[in-house]
Design a protein around this motif. Structure first.
Motif: not given
Length: 227
Positions: A6-9, A100, A103-104, A108, A110, A130, A181-182
Motif C-alpha cells: 500500500i502506498a499513501l500520499f 505515482l 507504485h501503480q 500497489d 494507492i 488516484v 506500507s509507504y
C-alpha cells in the motif's frame, strides 16, 4: 504469494508544490467571491499555525467549510473548475505522476490522505489519477450543498491514522495485512502516520520533519525545488 503493498500520499507540498487549501482561499479573494482583506488575514493566520504545528484543525475546518456553505453547489463547482485550470493544473508536475506510476506499476493499493477537505481535493486526486481519497468530510444537505459542518474527525495529525484505519476496515483489512506500507509526506504534522508505516518517506520535508527523519534514518525525497 507475496501480500500486496500500500502506498499513501499526502497532497499539499508532497504531490503538488503548493497548499491547495490556502490557494483556494487566495483564489476566492482574487476573484472577489469573499471579503478579500478579512478572508486573507484569517487564511494567512491559519496557514501559519499549520506550518508551526499549532493549528486547531476543527476551528480551521469550520472556517473553511463555513466559507463553502455560502455558495450553492452549482456555483462552487463552477468556481472549482476555474481554480483547477488557473491554479492546480500548472502545479501538476511530471515528477509527481512518475512517483505515482512507480507504485501503480507495482500493483500497489494507492490513496491520497490529506487534511484538506474533500471538496477542494477530490478533483485534484482525479487529475492525478488516484481513485482513493481520504480527506476531511464536509456535511452536505439533500441538495448536495455544503452545510459548513464537519463529518467525523479532522484528517490531520493522528486523525490521518484514524481515517486510514476506518477506510481499511471497510475493506476488512488493516495496515499490517500489507507486505509493505509507504507514506510520503512533507510535514511533521504527519509523523503519527509516518511512524505507523513500514516505509516512511520524508518528501519535500519541512525543517521539523527533516530533522526527525534524519534522526530516524528515514529516506528523504525532494521532488520539487524549494518553494
Amino acid at each position: 504469494m507475496k501480500p500486496a503493498d500500500i502506498a499513501l500520499f499526502d497532497l499539499d507540498h508532497t504531490l503538488i508544490p503548493i497548499d491547495s487549501d490556502y490557494e483556494w482561499g487566495q483564489f476566492l479573494c482574487r476573484i472577489g467571491a469573499v471579503d478579500a482583506q478579512e478572508f486573507a488575514r484569517r487564511n494567512a493566520d491559519f496557514f501559519a499555525q499549520y506550518q508551526a504545528g499549532t493549528l486547531d484543525a476543527v476551528e480551521y475546518l469550520e472556517f473553511a467549510l463555513g466559507t463553502l456553505a455560502r455558495f450553492p453547489r452549482s456555483q462552487l463547482d463552477a468556481l472549482h473548475a476555474q481554480f483547477m485550470q488557473e491554479v492546480i493544473q500548472p502545479a501538476l508536475l511530471p515528477v509527481a505522476y512518475d512517483l505515482l506510476k512507480k507504485h501503480q506499476d507495482q500493483g500497489d493499493l494507492i490513496a491520497i490522505i490529506t487534511a484538506t477537505n474533500r471538496f477542494v481535493t477530490a478533483p485534484i486526486a482525479r487529475a492525478l489519477g488516484v481513485a482513493h481519497l481520504l480527506a476531511a468530510e464536509p456535511e452536505t444537505d439533500t441538495n448536495n450543498n455544503i452545510t459548513g459542518k464537519l463529518i467525523g474527525v479532522p484528517s490531520s495529525g493522528a486523525g490521518k491514522v484514524i481515517h486510514l484505519q476506518n477506510w481499511l476496515a471497510l475493506q476488512e483489512k488493516q495496515l499490517s495485512d500489507f507486505g509493505s506500507s509507504y507514506f510520503y509526506s512533507d510535514s511533521h504534522n504527519d509523523i503519527p502516520l509516518l511512524e505507523a508505516v513500514t516505509h516512511p518517506v520524508a518528501t519535500n520535508p519541512n525543517d521539523k520533519l527533516r530533522e526527525h527523519a534524519l534522526a530516524k534514518a528515514w529516506p528523504l525525497l525532494q521532488l520539487f525545488e524549494k518553494q
